[in-house]
Design a protein around this motif. Structure first.
Motif, PDB file in Angstrom:
ATOM      1  N   ILE A 102      20.202   0.372   6.418  1.00  0.00           N
ATOM      2  CA  ILE A 102      19.632  -0.747   5.660  1.00  0.00           C
ATOM      3  C   ILE A 102      19.723  -0.489   4.145  1.00  0.00           C
ATOM      4  O   ILE A 102      20.029  -1.382   3.359  1.00  0.00           O
ATOM      5  CB  ILE A 102      18.171  -0.961   6.106  1.00  0.00           C
ATOM      6  CG1 ILE A 102      18.147  -1.452   7.558  1.00  0.00           C
ATOM      7  CG2 ILE A 102      17.453  -1.957   5.192  1.00  0.00           C
ATOM      8  CD1 ILE A 102      16.776  -1.412   8.224  1.00  0.00           C
ATOM      9  N   TYR A 142      16.929  -7.042   2.514  1.00  0.00           N
ATOM     10  CA  TYR A 142      17.945  -6.162   1.944  1.00  0.00           C
ATOM     11  C   TYR A 142      17.827  -6.093   0.423  1.00  0.00           C
ATOM     12  O   TYR A 142      18.722  -5.610  -0.251  1.00  0.00           O
ATOM     13  CB  TYR A 142      19.354  -6.620   2.350  1.00  0.00           C
ATOM     14  CG  TYR A 142      19.644  -6.435   3.818  1.00  0.00           C
ATOM     15  CD1 TYR A 142      19.682  -5.162   4.389  1.00  0.00           C
ATOM     16  CD2 TYR A 142      19.874  -7.537   4.646  1.00  0.00           C
ATOM     17  CE1 TYR A 142      19.940  -4.987   5.746  1.00  0.00           C
ATOM     18  CE2 TYR A 142      20.138  -7.370   5.998  1.00  0.00           C
ATOM     19  CZ  TYR A 142      20.180  -6.089   6.534  1.00  0.00           C
ATOM     20  OH  TYR A 142      20.435  -5.917   7.874  1.00  0.00           O
ATOM     21  N   GLN A 243      12.171  -1.276  19.236  1.00  0.00           N
ATOM     22  CA  GLN A 243      13.632  -1.339  19.366  1.00  0.00           C
ATOM     23  C   GLN A 243      14.208   0.023  19.759  1.00  0.00           C
ATOM     24  O   GLN A 243      15.008   0.116  20.680  1.00  0.00           O
ATOM     25  CB  GLN A 243      14.274  -1.802  18.045  1.00  0.00           C
ATOM     26  CG  GLN A 243      15.806  -1.857  18.124  1.00  0.00           C
ATOM     27  CD  GLN A 243      16.491  -2.168  16.795  1.00  0.00           C
ATOM     28  OE1 GLN A 243      15.861  -2.124  15.736  1.00  0.00           O
ATOM     29  NE2 GLN A 243      17.765  -2.497  16.852  1.00  0.00           N
TER      30      GLN A 243
HETATM   31  N1  LIG Z   1      16.003  -3.351  13.297  1.00  0.00           N
HETATM   32  C1  LIG Z   1      15.967  -3.556  12.114  1.00  0.00           C
HETATM   33  N2  LIG Z   1      16.671  -4.478  11.437  1.00  0.00           N
HETATM   34  C2  LIG Z   1      17.921  -4.996  11.863  1.00  0.00           C
HETATM   35  C3  LIG Z   1      19.018  -4.048  11.558  1.00  0.00           C
HETATM   36  C4  LIG Z   1      19.220  -3.908  10.128  1.00  0.00           C
HETATM   37  C5  LIG Z   1      20.378  -3.073   9.674  1.00  0.00           C
HETATM   38  O1  LIG Z   1      20.734  -2.042  10.260  1.00  0.00           O
HETATM   39  O2  LIG Z   1      20.936  -3.491   8.644  1.00  0.00           O
HETATM   40  C6  LIG Z   1      17.851  -5.455  13.297  1.00  0.00           C
HETATM   41  O3  LIG Z   1      17.113  -6.402  13.557  1.00  0.00           O
HETATM   42  O4  LIG Z   1      18.521  -4.920  14.201  1.00  0.00           O
END
Ligand SMILES: N=CN[C@@H](CCC(=O)O)C(=O)O
Ligand SMILES: [Zn+2]
Length: 400
Positions: A102, A142, A243
């Motif tokens: 990220i 971001y 997740q």
């Molecule tokens: N899990 C966190 N955020 C995003 C992934 C963001 C990234 O790696 O840029 C998601 O929904 O999978």
């Protein structure tokens, strides 16, 4: 009945929960007046229409316009290089901990202008629109500074000036700890709560606030602080939860009446129970599951048994789901998560609307927004069954 447009000789999948299954109507009609559905149902029971325009659907299927309730559509750069590192064996978490992930998209996004962000998001938005999407949720996350998060939300809202689509925006400032706060994440959380949320709420730039609750994101305690600040400013809440590991984030958010908890691969029985009690929608993201090669599926059977509503979304983002196809999302949800055709179609329409707190769309019923997708198919299951094929015939947004 006076109306602006009427679609005749159609087969309808109304997704109306008051009808059986997909709420199918074999010989159906939909009529629109002032952007709303004036009639949706059997031709035999329809009133006589005084319509400015009549469209013969020649037996095509009509569903509600699709809704993508979880995207990170606004960002700069890409992460193809990280994809190559992962193909060579690195894990998503390892890359994030080494300063990629990220934070690498944050660097590119901070350097981009609002106009750049709009320009790079438009092709992604067009891909969704090409598959019948009429409402999309877009998260910030971001920018990770007050100025850059505002820029991302403004870019997301500005997309609606360029395309015929409804945009809902979510502040995801608690997506990752930016490098300048690496040694003091709690101070970053304080900044989110005391400056970012109030500024975004005052500017009316977001409909909800989201948190990435994870070992590489934010703790439960930090998430709670962000949610309480969101509520103080009249904003709804959502969460990226369970997740990569079980942090009990979904139960926390559901206990605070979150609209949705998203991802949920590691959700446990307590989380399911709390979500069922609060009516929090489980937004499942099979694109991220596939792309990161997660090994644990979300507990779909248990969610179903508990009556937790399930939505589906692309999660379009550069790191874990560079995906802009809700049709492929449905196929993945069916093949990978064993969701039924009915669950998949409800997931990108009725339940997706619910995940955004929108009660005015997602089903074909009198009074709802007249967002439609017309499909060249013989049966609704084709929308879930095919891969990489788009049978959209026409898309109607607010009756046009
Ligand atoms: N899990 C966190 N955020 C995003 C992934 C963001 C990234 O790696 O840029 C998601 O929904 O999978
Ligand atoms: Zn996400």
């Amino acid at each position: 009945m006076r109306c602006d447009r009427v679609w005749i000789n159609a087969r309808l999948a109304t997704l109306d929960p008051e009808r059986e299954g997909l709420g199918e109507v074999d010989r159906g009609v939909v009529a629109a007046l002032d952007g709303r559905i004036a009639y949706a149902g059997p031709q035999a029971e329809a009133p006589a229409f005084d319509a400015a325009q009549t469209i013969d659907c020649e037996g095509r299927w009509i569903t509600p316009g699709l809704i993508d309730p979880h995207t990170h559509l606004v960002f700069a750069g890409d992460r193809a290089h990280e994809f190559e590192l992962r193909l060579a064996g690195a894990s998503y978490e390892e890359i994030a901990r080494a300063g990629g992930g990220i934070v690498s998209t944050m660097t590119a996004t901070r350097a981009a202008s609002k106009a750049d962000l709009v320009a790079t998001a438009l092709p992604r938005l067009d891909a969704l629109i090409a598959e019948g999407v009429t409402t999309v949720e877009i998260k910030s996350g971001y920018g990770l500074s007050l100025e850059a998060e505002l820029k991302c939300l403004r870019a997301a809202r500005a997309l609606a000036d360029h395309r015929r689509i409804d945009i809902r925006t979510t502040l995801l400032a608690a997506h990752a700890v930016p490098p300048e706060f690496r040694h003091d994440p709690d101070s970053y959380v304080d900044l989110v709560c005391s400056q970012m949320i109030p500024a975004v709420a005052a500017a009316g730039l977001a409909d909800a606030v989201d948190v990435f609750c994870e070992t590489i994101g934010f703790t439960r305690a930090q998430a709670r602080k962000v949610f309480e600040a969101a509520h103080r400013h009249g904003l709804k809440i959502k969460i990226h939860a369970e997740q990569l590991s079980n942090q009990n984030g979904a139960a926390l958010a559901a206990g605070l009446m979150a609209l949705s908890a998203d991802h949920l691969e590691h959700l446990d029985a307590d989380g399911i129970e709390t979500m069922a009690a609060s009516g929090t929608v489980a937004t499942l993201l099979p694109g991220a599951y596939y792309f990161t090669r997660e090994h644990q599926c979300p507990p779909v059977e248990a969610l179903r048994a508990a009556g937790v509503p399930m939505a589906l979304a692309t999660d379009c983002n550069p790191g874990t789901s560079p995906l802009t196809s809700p049709l492929l999302v449905m196929n993945m949800a069916a093949t990978l998560f064993r969701m039924t055709v009915e669950e998949c179609l409800a997931g990108v329409t009725r339940e997706a609307a619910r995940a955004l707190g929108l009660s005015d769309r997602g089903v074909l019923r009198i009074g709802k927004v007249c967002d439609l997708a017309l499909w060249d198919i013989e049966r609704p299951a084709e929308l879930v069954y095919r891969m990489g094929f788009n049978p959209l015939h026409a898309r109607v947004w607010k009756g046009h």
